[in-house]
Design an enzyme around this catalytic site. Structure first.
Site, PDB file in Angstrom:
ATOM      1  N   SER A  38      32.755  31.983  33.305  1.00 12.61           N
ATOM      2  CA  SER A  38      33.363  33.309  33.417  1.00 12.61           C
ATOM      3  C   SER A  38      33.748  33.555  34.873  1.00 12.61           C
ATOM      4  CB  SER A  38      32.386  34.397  32.971  1.00 12.61           C
ATOM      5  OG  SER A  38      32.897  35.679  33.257  1.00 12.61           O
ATOM      6  N   TYR A  47      23.870  37.971  33.842  1.00 10.24           N
ATOM      7  CA  TYR A  47      25.040  37.241  33.362  1.00 10.24           C
ATOM      8  C   TYR A  47      25.809  36.622  34.522  1.00 10.24           C
ATOM      9  CZ  TYR A  47      29.330  36.259  30.759  1.00 10.24           C
ATOM     10  OH  TYR A  47      30.401  35.639  30.182  1.00 10.24           O
TER      11      TYR A  47
END
Length: 222
Positions: A125, A144
């Site tokens: 990501s 994350y």
């Protein structure tokens, strides 16, 4: 080929895309019961957070060649920022998003080496980019972000270590995808992202190993 986290979202769209293109897809999911095999999909239960489950999968696939492994399974964890940071939640996200792809790469390396042109594609990501991860993005998801930054380093390290074996390792940003994790405001349909990612993977060779690119092919700074 093998895809983790294939029962829903981007993983499901990747599995459908590849199966529709004639690939034999080993689709891995934690869900129970698993969907029935068919339409090019062969389902295997896999809990990527459990090393024993990874070892069991590898044992069951012993002797089978794999051309591509897509590490897609991921969780987001807490998004409340520093105030709600929880140690157990943080470590759970790191285990799934950063450690599991490494354990899978090690466990399935013999299968990849038996394939025609082994590729490990880690679905990362832009949120894990030190340089770009907070551009127009102020979400408080420490776990994350840190897990994807760790996955990016794992990608670079694997690319270096596996280059002599001819294995290509990629970090890929799928975009802000319309999935349960992406949320209702996400911009990219999962089917569009899956098709674009498959295109990048299909064009990748050892020269691209260790690279970090978005689904549209644009490079992302580490």
């Amino acid at each position: 080929m093998l895809i983790t986290g294939a029962s829903r979202g981007l993983g499901w769209e990747l599995a459908r895309h590849y199966a529709g293109a004639g690939w034999r897809v080993i689709a891995c999911a934690r869900a129970a019961p698993l969907p029935p095999d068919g339409d090019g999909l062969e389902w295997h239960r896999l809990d990527v957070a459990n090393p024993a489950s990874i070892a069991e999968l590898a044992a069951g696939l012993a002797g089978r060649a794999l051309d591509v492994v897509i590490n897609n399974a991921a969780i987001r964890g807490d998004i409340g920022g520093l105030a709600t940071l929880d140690a157990d939640d943080f470590m759970a996200v790191m285990r799934v998003n950063a450690l599991a792809p490494l354990l899978l790469a090690r466990a399935l390396l013999p299968n990849l080496m038996a394939g025609r042109a082994g590729i490990i594609a880690n679905i990362s990501s832009r949120a894990g980019s030190i340089a770009e991860g907070m551009i127009d993005d102020e979400d408080g998801d420490y776990a994350y972000r840190c897990s994807k930054a760790a996955l990016n380093m794992a990608t670079a390290k694997l690319a270096l270590d596996l280059k002599p074996a001819g294995i290509t390792v990629l970090a890929l940003h799928p975009g802000w995808v319309q999935t349960d994790m992406g949320g209702v405001a996400a911009e990219v349909p999962a089917q569009q992202s899956a098709a674009a990612l498959a295109g990048l993977i299909g064009q990748a060779g050892i020269a691209e190993s260790g690279s970090f690119r978005a689904f549209d092919g644009q490079p992302i700074a580490w």
